[in-house]
Scaffold this motif. Sequence first.
Motif, mmCIF file in Angstrom:
data_model
loop_
_atom_site.group_PDB
_atom_site.id
_atom_site.type_symbol
_atom_site.label_atom_id
_atom_site.label_comp_id
_atom_site.label_asym_id
_atom_site.label_seq_id
_atom_site.Cartn_x
_atom_site.Cartn_y
_atom_site.Cartn_z
ATOM 1 N N HIS A 288 0.816 -1.216 0.000
ATOM 2 C CA HIS A 288 0.000 0.000 0.000
ATOM 3 C C HIS A 288 0.853 1.270 0.000
ATOM 4 N N PHE A 289 2.162 1.138 0.193
ATOM 5 C CA PHE A 289 3.067 2.291 0.136
ATOM 6 C C PHE A 289 3.681 2.476 -1.250
ATOM 7 N N ASP A 290 3.497 1.523 -2.149
ATOM 8 C CA ASP A 290 4.231 1.521 -3.410
ATOM 9 C C ASP A 290 3.698 2.571 -4.380
ATOM 10 N N LEU A 291 4.613 3.077 -5.199
ATOM 11 C CA LEU A 291 4.288 4.074 -6.225
ATOM 12 C C LEU A 291 4.872 3.625 -7.560
ATOM 13 N N PRO A 292 4.223 3.981 -8.661
ATOM 14 C CA PRO A 292 4.802 3.681 -9.976
ATOM 15 C C PRO A 292 6.162 4.360 -10.125
ATOM 16 N N ARG A 293 7.072 3.699 -10.806
ATOM 17 C CA ARG A 293 8.404 4.280 -11.007
ATOM 18 C C ARG A 293 8.304 5.603 -11.779
ATOM 19 N N ALA A 294 7.327 5.723 -12.678
ATOM 20 C CA ALA A 294 7.160 6.976 -13.433
ATOM 21 C C ALA A 294 6.839 8.132 -12.488
ATOM 22 N N THR A 295 6.067 7.861 -11.445
ATOM 23 C CA THR A 295 5.755 8.889 -10.454
ATOM 24 C C THR A 295 7.019 9.298 -9.710
ATOM 25 N N ALA A 296 7.828 8.312 -9.323
ATOM 26 C CA ALA A 296 9.080 8.595 -8.625
ATOM 27 C C ALA A 296 9.990 9.476 -9.475
ATOM 28 N N ILE A 297 10.087 9.155 -10.744
ATOM 29 C CA ILE A 297 10.947 9.926 -11.655
ATOM 30 C C ILE A 297 10.436 11.358 -11.791
ATOM 31 N N SER A 298 9.124 11.521 -11.901
ATOM 32 C CA SER A 298 8.537 12.851 -12.031
ATOM 33 C C SER A 298 8.781 13.693 -10.782
ATOM 34 N N LEU A 299 8.617 13.094 -9.614
ATOM 35 C CA LEU A 299 8.861 13.810 -8.360
ATOM 36 C C LEU A 299 10.323 14.227 -8.242
ATOM 37 N N HIS A 300 11.211 13.325 -8.621
ATOM 38 C CA HIS A 300 12.647 13.617 -8.531
ATOM 39 C C HIS A 300 13.015 14.754 -9.490
ATOM 40 N N LYS A 301 12.412 14.745 -10.665
ATOM 41 C CA LYS A 301 12.670 15.817 -11.628
ATOM 42 C C LYS A 301 12.225 17.169 -11.060
ATOM 43 N N SER A 302 11.088 17.185 -10.364
ATOM 44 C CA SER A 302 10.607 18.422 -9.742
ATOM 45 C C SER A 302 11.589 18.919 -8.683
ATOM 46 N N MET A 303 12.190 17.990 -7.943
ATOM 47 C CA MET A 303 13.183 18.371 -6.946
ATOM 48 C C MET A 303 14.403 19.000 -7.616
ATOM 49 N N GLN A 304 14.829 18.409 -8.723
ATOM 50 C CA GLN A 304 15.987 18.932 -9.458
ATOM 51 C C GLN A 304 15.736 20.347 -9.968
#
Length: 330
Positions: A288-304
Amino acid sequence: MHTQQLTWQQVIQQAITDPGEFIQCLGLDASLIDAAQQAATLFPLRVPRGFVARMRHGDVNDPLLRQVLPLGIETEFTPGFSNDPLGESDVNPLPGLLHKYHGRALMTMTSACGVNCRYCFRRAFPYDQNNPGSEGFENILRYIDDDKTLSEIIFSGGDPLMVSDTLLATRVKQLEKIPHLKRVRIHTRMPIIVPERICSELLTWIQASRFQIILVVHANHPNEVNDEVKHAMQKLRGLNVTVLNQSVLLKGVNDNAETLIALSEKLFDAHILPYYLHALDRVQGAAHFDLPRATAISLHKSMQEKLPGFLVPKLVEEKAGAKSKWMVQC
């Protein structure tokens, strides 16, 4: 009247371990209790009261609460998730020792943690088979002494800072006799959850060691980093301790860019450098904590896009049998 501060051991002793008490303490719906008790039979509840005090009363969606509240969904089997998602049973040459990567080896110092996080990838780890005892530790020392490629030992667990400073100091002194070792890295959630753990006894043996000491703490949300945590980190300044943070990307906890950006800023304010942002290790009970890898990549890009490079943690995932952590990429 001055109130005497509790020792870290007293804080641990007073932690909440009963799901009913925990739910009642936070003013949550009592209907949650039965499922929480059922899930806690698979993986026990443990939450220090100081961490509970950082949670929002009556809010079942509080991001700190979500990390530790047992839920009925944990008892459901999820395809693609396993009890050993990192294949650690294949890199466990001796009880208490894991050797996955070149140049470093990991010692499981204890099965105990200051808090039981529901997404823990070692929630089903066979700690009973990995308690080396004194004789087994001698075997570990010989293994490390024989492998000249090793330059770093990682203390893990459980949480290695659940071990007494007397024993930690003894283990470090034994390791210091091995000339090719340069560093000890300590992976711990304790300074975040129980900042009292950064005590004078800990500072004494760290200061006395010939090793470079790296402390890798674990915070997932900015609300975890309060004034007590900042004060604890301040005690480490001047001891040449490198303090890093690793987070896990968790649905419903930190799965938005604003939260992750605020976490990096707050960590750095506390003199902690963001290090890794982990994709979830797919352990049974944590789907129930898991997220799609595409979501992770998008969030990381926003941080960058919003942070200086030194405040952007590396987005990584671990894969069983891999030679290193993998950078998550498009």
